[in-house]
Enzyme design. Structure first.
Site, mmCIF file in Angstrom:
data_model
loop_
_atom_site.group_PDB
_atom_site.id
_atom_site.type_symbol
_atom_site.label_atom_id
_atom_site.label_comp_id
_atom_site.label_asym_id
_atom_site.label_seq_id
_atom_site.Cartn_x
_atom_site.Cartn_y
_atom_site.Cartn_z
ATOM 1 C CG MET A 30 0.186 -3.300 -3.462
ATOM 2 S SD MET A 30 1.887 -3.204 -4.020
ATOM 3 C CE MET A 30 2.756 -3.120 -2.464
ATOM 4 N N GLY A 31 -2.928 -6.257 -1.110
ATOM 5 C CA GLY A 31 -3.281 -7.473 -0.382
ATOM 6 C C GLY A 31 -2.532 -7.636 0.925
ATOM 7 C CG HIS A 37 -5.146 -3.176 3.743
ATOM 8 N ND1 HIS A 37 -4.225 -4.065 4.233
ATOM 9 C CD2 HIS A 37 -4.494 -2.454 2.788
ATOM 10 C CE1 HIS A 37 -3.083 -3.910 3.603
ATOM 11 N NE2 HIS A 37 -3.215 -2.934 2.716
ATOM 12 C CD GLN A 61 3.320 -0.164 -6.252
ATOM 13 O OE1 GLN A 61 2.362 0.028 -7.006
ATOM 14 N NE2 GLN A 61 3.230 0.065 -4.949
ATOM 15 C CD GLN A 150 -1.663 11.490 6.272
ATOM 16 O OE1 GLN A 150 -2.425 11.699 5.337
ATOM 17 N NE2 GLN A 150 -0.606 12.258 6.514
ATOM 18 C CG ASP A 152 1.638 4.056 1.893
ATOM 19 O OD1 ASP A 152 2.794 3.676 1.702
ATOM 20 O OD2 ASP A 152 0.770 3.336 2.448
ATOM 21 C CD GLN A 155 0.429 4.803 -2.522
ATOM 22 O OE1 GLN A 155 1.349 4.057 -2.846
ATOM 23 N NE2 GLN A 155 -0.623 4.377 -1.854
ATOM 24 C CB SER A 187 3.327 -2.099 7.253
ATOM 25 O OG SER A 187 3.998 -2.540 6.086
ATOM 26 C CB SER A 188 1.533 -6.011 3.772
ATOM 27 O OG SER A 188 0.232 -5.498 3.573
HETATM 28 P P1 AMP Z 1 -0.849 -1.387 0.433
HETATM 29 O O1 AMP Z 1 -1.626 -2.655 0.353
HETATM 30 O O2 AMP Z 1 0.232 -1.411 1.479
HETATM 31 O O3 AMP Z 1 -0.390 -0.889 -0.908
HETATM 32 O O4 AMP Z 1 -1.866 -0.302 0.967
HETATM 33 C C1 AMP Z 1 -3.115 -0.101 0.375
HETATM 34 C C2 AMP Z 1 -3.730 1.128 0.988
HETATM 35 O O5 AMP Z 1 -3.855 0.932 2.393
HETATM 36 C C3 AMP Z 1 -2.869 2.391 0.794
HETATM 37 O O6 AMP Z 1 -3.716 3.495 0.525
HETATM 38 C C4 AMP Z 1 -2.182 2.519 2.133
HETATM 39 O O7 AMP Z 1 -1.830 3.846 2.463
HETATM 40 C C5 AMP Z 1 -3.263 2.015 3.078
HETATM 41 N N1 AMP Z 1 -2.669 1.560 4.337
HETATM 42 C C6 AMP Z 1 -1.627 0.700 4.499
HETATM 43 N N2 AMP Z 1 -1.334 0.578 5.810
HETATM 44 C C7 AMP Z 1 -2.193 1.373 6.485
HETATM 45 C C8 AMP Z 1 -2.391 1.689 7.872
HETATM 46 N N3 AMP Z 1 -1.643 1.157 8.817
HETATM 47 N N4 AMP Z 1 -3.377 2.554 8.190
HETATM 48 C C9 AMP Z 1 -4.160 3.124 7.217
HETATM 49 N N5 AMP Z 1 -4.019 2.870 5.912
HETATM 50 C C10 AMP Z 1 -3.055 2.006 5.543
#
Ligand code: AMP
Length: 292
Positions: A30-31, A37, A61, A150, A152, A155, A187-188
């Site tokens: 989601m950027g 990421h 979502q 991992q 999420d 998910q 986390s974003s």
């Molecule tokens: P998101 O942009 O938050 O929807 O995440 C996109 C992908 O990046 C998802 O598969 C998340 O599980 C993964 N992701 C987000 N934060 C982390 C993190 N701190 N470490 C590893 N993967 C992550």
């Protein structure tokens, strides 16, 4: 790296590599890209010739009242990060490209995988929205490999089940959670927090560590381990939304630790909702039980 915005542009861009028998990896995001990421993108690049990253803040979502409008959007910066990390194509569609007029189809993984943890907190529709958009992305890109985090964990388990149940021809890879130096999972949404909130947010990692210590000390009662994690969070001034020990593949609640267990937790720190988890392995665990 090229940024493309439509399904037809993306398919056209993938035609030549596909004809040249190159393999394709997809990293859905989601950027507001961060090092978590980046780790996924790097892993994708080690496995495939072409890396596609999708950048789409999926409105469906987010439940009403959640942070859809506030969610950080920094596409130019994301494009730089992706380019630096060896991504070949950034797919950044508008909402109408993903959900054209009359869109009426939802893909649901029903039952125990989705009616616990995040499925309770964010509502059953959350995972249906995730699986619907992920299946669309898989259909659009048709990658050999799709990479998830991992962080999420639920998910990732839900996506694995959808892929298995619907015979989607993709291998799902899950990368470990990337953390800041002090242990906070990247986390974003961390950008929402003030300095003092960010400090309190460490309660999540401390709770996971407290549980890990209990298990290392021989504790096998899931209720006790969860209570210990919950206690640690409360002690540090953070009220947990949930703290649960579940089977990492089925998300079924566990009463006793015997093998692999996922300790998953969620909490709000100020207005920021955070999730984190750890895999707890006990002696009887098989050495490699990661599902494919
Ligand atoms: P998101 O942009 O938050 O929807 O995440 C996109 C992908 O990046 C998802 O598969 C998340 O599980 C993964 N992701 C987000 N934060 C982390 C993190 N701190 N470490 C590893 N993967 C992550």
């Amino acid at each position: 790296m090229r940024t493309v915005r439509t399904v037809s542009e993306l398919r056209a861009a993938l035609n030549a590599p596909r004809r040249a028998q190159q393999t394709i990896a997809l990293v859905p995001t989601m950027g507001a890209l961060h090092d978590g990421h980046r780790a996924l993108m790097r892993h994708a690049a080690t496995l495939c010739d072409v890396v596609v990253v999708s950048l789409f803040v999926n409105p469906t979502q987010f439940a009403p009242g959640e942070d859809l409008d506030a969610y950080p959007r920094h596409e130019p910066r994301d494009a730089e990060i992706a380019a630096e990390t060896g991504v070949d194509l950034l797919f950044a569609p508008a909402t109408a490209e993903v959900y054209p007029d009359g869109f009426a189809t939802t893909v649901t993984v029903a039952g125990e995988l989705t009616d616990v943890l995040e499925g309770v907190s964010r509502g059953a529709e959350h995972f249906a929205a995730v699986t619907t958009v992920v299946l669309k992305l898989l259909n659009i890109v048709d990658p050999e490999i799709a990479v998830f985090g991992q962080k999420d964990a639920q998910q990732a388990a839900v996506v694995r089940r959808m892929v298995r149940d619907l015979d989607v021809a993709v291998r799902v890879e899950v990368c470990p959670t990337v953390r800041d130096g002090d242990g906070l999972a990247l986390s974003s949404r961390n950008a929402y927090m003030s300095e003092s909130e960010r400090e309190r947010a460490l309660a999540l990692k401390r709770a996971l560590e407290a549980a890990e210590r209990e298990v290392a000390g021989g504790e096998r009662d899931a209720g006790h381990v969860a209570a210990c994690a919950r206690g640690e969070m409360s002690r540090l001034g953070v009220e947990p939304e949930y703290v649960e020990l579940v089977d990492p593949q089925t998300m079924r609640p566990l009463s006793t630790l015997n093998g692999e267990a996922l300790l998953a937790l969620a909490a709000r720190v100020g207005r920021t909702r955070l999730i984190d988890n750890t895999l707890l392995r006990t002696a009887s665990s098989k050495t490699d039980s990661t599902p494919s």
